[in-house]
Design an enzyme around this catalytic site. Structure first.
Site, PDB file in Angstrom:
ATOM      1  N   GLY A 131      40.710  34.911  41.846  1.00  0.00           N
ATOM      2  CA  GLY A 131      41.599  36.062  41.687  1.00  0.00           C
ATOM      3  C   GLY A 131      41.577  36.904  42.940  1.00  0.00           C
ATOM      4  O   GLY A 131      40.522  37.313  43.398  1.00  0.00           O
ATOM      5  N   ASP A 145      42.464  44.753  40.577  1.00  0.00           N
ATOM      6  CA  ASP A 145      43.249  45.391  39.529  1.00  0.00           C
ATOM      7  C   ASP A 145      42.423  46.345  38.681  1.00  0.00           C
ATOM      8  O   ASP A 145      42.624  46.478  37.498  1.00  0.00           O
ATOM      9  CB  ASP A 145      43.926  44.335  38.664  1.00  0.00           C
ATOM     10  CG  ASP A 145      42.942  43.347  38.050  1.00  0.00           C
ATOM     11  OD1 ASP A 145      41.728  43.552  38.177  1.00  0.00           O
ATOM     12  OD2 ASP A 145      43.406  42.380  37.434  1.00  0.00           O
ATOM     13  N   ASN A 161      42.205  49.676  39.150  1.00  0.00           N
ATOM     14  CA  ASN A 161      42.732  51.039  39.127  1.00  0.00           C
ATOM     15  C   ASN A 161      44.107  51.094  38.473  1.00  0.00           C
ATOM     16  O   ASN A 161      44.221  51.230  37.271  1.00  0.00           O
ATOM     17  CB  ASN A 161      42.777  51.616  40.555  1.00  0.00           C
ATOM     18  CG  ASN A 161      41.395  51.780  41.137  1.00  0.00           C
ATOM     19  OD1 ASN A 161      40.468  52.131  40.428  1.00  0.00           O
ATOM     20  ND2 ASN A 161      41.238  51.526  42.411  1.00  0.00           N
ATOM     21  N   ARG A 162      45.146  50.972  39.262  1.00  0.00           N
ATOM     22  CA  ARG A 162      46.505  51.135  38.751  1.00  0.00           C
ATOM     23  C   ARG A 162      46.885  50.064  37.729  1.00  0.00           C
ATOM     24  O   ARG A 162      47.518  50.348  36.715  1.00  0.00           O
ATOM     25  CB  ARG A 162      47.491  51.114  39.910  1.00  0.00           C
ATOM     26  CG  ARG A 162      48.902  51.355  39.467  1.00  0.00           C
ATOM     27  CD  ARG A 162      49.825  51.551  40.631  1.00  0.00           C
ATOM     28  NE  ARG A 162      51.173  51.761  40.141  1.00  0.00           N
ATOM     29  CZ  ARG A 162      52.214  51.797  40.904  1.00  0.00           C
ATOM     30  NH1 ARG A 162      52.089  51.654  42.198  1.00  0.00           N
ATOM     31  NH2 ARG A 162      53.403  51.981  40.395  1.00  0.00           N
ATOM     32  N   TYR A 163      46.544  48.836  38.002  1.00  0.00           N
ATOM     33  CA  TYR A 163      46.909  47.727  37.122  1.00  0.00           C
ATOM     34  C   TYR A 163      45.663  47.144  36.474  1.00  0.00           C
ATOM     35  O   TYR A 163      45.355  45.973  36.632  1.00  0.00           O
ATOM     36  CB  TYR A 163      47.656  46.646  37.904  1.00  0.00           C
ATOM     37  CG  TYR A 163      48.923  47.151  38.548  1.00  0.00           C
ATOM     38  CD1 TYR A 163      50.029  47.467  37.769  1.00  0.00           C
ATOM     39  CD2 TYR A 163      49.002  47.309  39.919  1.00  0.00           C
ATOM     40  CE1 TYR A 163      51.197  47.937  38.356  1.00  0.00           C
ATOM     41  CE2 TYR A 163      50.171  47.777  40.515  1.00  0.00           C
ATOM     42  CZ  TYR A 163      51.264  48.092  39.724  1.00  0.00           C
ATOM     43  OH  TYR A 163      52.400  48.546  40.301  1.00  0.00           O
ATOM     44  N   LEU A 172      31.915  35.051  38.352  1.00  0.00           N
ATOM     45  CA  LEU A 172      30.649  34.576  38.916  1.00  0.00           C
ATOM     46  C   LEU A 172      29.517  35.393  38.319  1.00  0.00           C
ATOM     47  O   LEU A 172      29.679  36.588  38.073  1.00  0.00           O
ATOM     48  CB  LEU A 172      30.658  34.734  40.439  1.00  0.00           C
ATOM     49  CG  LEU A 172      31.701  33.932  41.212  1.00  0.00           C
ATOM     50  CD1 LEU A 172      31.599  34.252  42.697  1.00  0.00           C
ATOM     51  CD2 LEU A 172      31.539  32.451  40.984  1.00  0.00           C
ATOM     52  N   LEU A 218      34.136  41.756  45.274  1.00  0.00           N
ATOM     53  CA  LEU A 218      33.921  41.094  46.557  1.00  0.00           C
ATOM     54  C   LEU A 218      35.257  40.660  47.141  1.00  0.00           C
ATOM     55  O   LEU A 218      36.231  40.495  46.414  1.00  0.00           O
ATOM     56  CB  LEU A 218      33.026  39.861  46.370  1.00  0.00           C
ATOM     57  CG  LEU A 218      31.623  40.112  45.829  1.00  0.00           C
ATOM     58  CD1 LEU A 218      30.957  38.784  45.497  1.00  0.00           C
ATOM     59  CD2 LEU A 218      30.800  40.890  46.826  1.00  0.00           C
TER      60      LEU A 218
END
Length: 96
Positions: free
Chosen positions: A15, A19, A21-23, A41, A55
């Site tokens: 990924g 995401d 904060n806003r999403y 992980l 990370l």
């Protein structure tokens, strides 16, 4: 869901969208909607980090490469996660 090990016959996608904060949970929700299995992980089980456990994609790939080579999460995290991301306590343990 924590990733235990990698399987040769499976495909893994890292990924790359932060995401939190806003999403919030954008990629997680999308995976759930599409029935895509997901896992993180096992960083929290093998490393004490300062601040966020987020990370970069490069750092994540370094952990994956180290784990595939070493087959040991502790050693993989130790090799791949930069010292600046670790807690002071972790740094002292490393120094001996």
């Amino acid at each position: 869901h924590e990733l235990a090990d990698f399987k040769d016959d499976e495909v893994y996608v890292i990924g790359g969208i932060v995401d939190r904060n806003r999403y919030k949970n954008l990629t997680l929700n999308k995976a759930n909607e599409q029935g895509i299995r997901h896992a993180r992980l096992p960083i929290r089980d093998h490393l004490k980090m300062s601040g966020t456990h987020v990370l970069t994609v490069n750092q994540t790939l370094d952990i994956i490469h180290a784990q595939l080579e070493l087959r040991d999460w502790d050693k993989a995290m130790d090799r791949a996660v930069p010292m600046r991301k670790r807690t002071r306590e972790e740094e002292i343990d490393e120094e001996g």
